[in-house]
Design a protein around this motif. Structure first.
Motif, short mmCIF file in Angstrom:
data_model
loop_
_atom_site.label_atom_id
_atom_site.label_comp_id
_atom_site.label_asym_id
_atom_site.label_seq_id
_atom_site.Cartn_x
_atom_site.Cartn_y
_atom_site.Cartn_z
N LEU A 51 0.83 -1.21 0.00
CA LEU A 51 0.00 0.00 0.00
C LEU A 51 0.86 1.26 0.00
CD1 LEU A 51 -2.77 1.42 0.24
CD2 LEU A 51 -2.55 1.15 2.74
N LYS A 52 1.90 1.29 0.82
CA LYS A 52 2.79 2.46 0.86
C LYS A 52 3.42 2.71 -0.50
CE LYS A 52 4.15 2.00 5.72
NZ LYS A 52 5.28 1.64 6.61
N GLU A 53 3.90 1.67 -1.13
CA GLU A 53 4.51 1.82 -2.46
C GLU A 53 3.48 2.29 -3.48
OE1 GLU A 53 6.48 -1.86 -3.40
OE2 GLU A 53 7.73 -1.74 -1.61
N TRP A 54 2.26 1.74 -3.40
CA TRP A 54 1.19 2.12 -4.31
C TRP A 54 0.86 3.61 -4.18
CZ3 TRP A 54 -3.99 3.53 -3.30
CH2 TRP A 54 -4.88 3.44 -4.38
N VAL A 55 0.81 4.10 -2.93
CA VAL A 55 0.54 5.52 -2.68
C VAL A 55 1.68 6.38 -3.24
CG1 VAL A 55 0.36 7.30 -0.88
CG2 VAL A 55 -0.97 5.20 -0.70
N LEU A 56 2.92 6.00 -2.97
CA LEU A 56 4.06 6.78 -3.47
C LEU A 56 4.07 6.85 -5.00
CD1 LEU A 56 6.91 5.63 -1.07
CD2 LEU A 56 5.76 7.85 -1.13
N ILE A 57 3.82 5.74 -5.65
CA ILE A 57 3.78 5.72 -7.11
C ILE A 57 2.62 6.57 -7.61
CG2 ILE A 57 3.35 4.25 -9.12
CD1 ILE A 57 4.97 2.06 -7.58
N GLY A 58 1.46 6.43 -6.97
CA GLY A 58 0.30 7.23 -7.37
C GLY A 58 0.55 8.72 -7.23
N VAL A 59 1.17 9.12 -6.14
CA VAL A 59 1.48 10.54 -5.92
C VAL A 59 2.49 11.02 -6.97
CG1 VAL A 59 2.62 12.17 -4.34
CG2 VAL A 59 0.89 10.58 -3.48
N ALA A 60 3.52 10.23 -7.22
CA ALA A 60 4.54 10.61 -8.20
C ALA A 60 3.96 10.77 -9.59
CB ALA A 60 5.67 9.57 -8.20
N ARG A 61 2.98 9.94 -9.92
CA ARG A 61 2.36 10.01 -11.25
C ARG A 61 1.23 11.01 -11.33
NH1 ARG A 61 1.22 3.93 -13.16
NH2 ARG A 61 -0.77 4.96 -13.34
N GLY A 62 0.81 11.55 -10.20
CA GLY A 62 -0.30 12.50 -10.18
C GLY A 62 -1.65 11.82 -10.30
N ASP A 63 -1.72 10.53 -9.94
CA ASP A 63 -2.98 9.79 -10.01
C ASP A 63 -3.97 10.30 -8.97
OD1 ASP A 63 -1.78 8.22 -11.94
OD2 ASP A 63 -1.46 6.51 -10.61
N GLU A 64 -5.24 10.16 -9.25
CA GLU A 64 -6.27 10.46 -8.26
C GLU A 64 -6.44 9.22 -7.41
OE1 GLU A 64 -10.97 11.56 -8.11
OE2 GLU A 64 -9.78 12.38 -9.75
N LEU A 65 -6.14 9.33 -6.13
CA LEU A 65 -6.22 8.20 -5.22
C LEU A 65 -7.61 8.14 -4.59
CD1 LEU A 65 -2.76 8.62 -3.49
CD2 LEU A 65 -3.34 7.09 -5.36
N PRO A 66 -8.13 6.93 -4.37
CA PRO A 66 -9.47 6.81 -3.79
C PRO A 66 -9.50 7.25 -2.33
CG PRO A 66 -8.42 4.67 -3.86
CD PRO A 66 -7.50 5.62 -4.58
N ALA A 67 -10.66 7.69 -1.88
CA ALA A 67 -10.87 8.03 -0.48
C ALA A 67 -11.19 6.76 0.29
CB ALA A 67 -12.00 9.04 -0.34
#
Length: 79
Positions: A51-67
């Motif tokens: 999960l931590k890696e998924w969040v970091l990658i999502g933030v780096a790519r500018g993805d919209e992360l779910p609430a």
């Protein structure tokens, strides 16, 4: 804020016992976030790392992360 986001996401995790395989865990709404472990605790720890890696990658790519439970991370690109 990130710790709260991770905690809320982990609260939604589901775990299954797999015969001869140990445990499988995943987080609904977080595509691709899953893990396996010999014990449920080992699976939970691995799931948190994924999960931590998924969040970091999502933030780096500018993805919209779910609430999760109305807790969300907003990513603003500066440039």
């Amino acid at each position: 804020m990130i710790q709260e986001y991770l905690q809320k996401a982990m609260e939604t995790a589901s775990y299954e016992f797999l015969e001869e395989e140990g445990f499988y865990g995943s987080i609904p709404g977080a595509a691709g976030v899953w893990a396996m472990g010999e014990t449920v605790e080992e699976c939970r720890q691995e799931l948190l790392e994924v999960l931590k890696e998924w969040v970091l990658i999502g933030v780096a790519r500018g993805d919209e992360l779910p609430a999760f439970d109305e807790v969300e991370l907003k990513v603003e690109l500066v440039g």
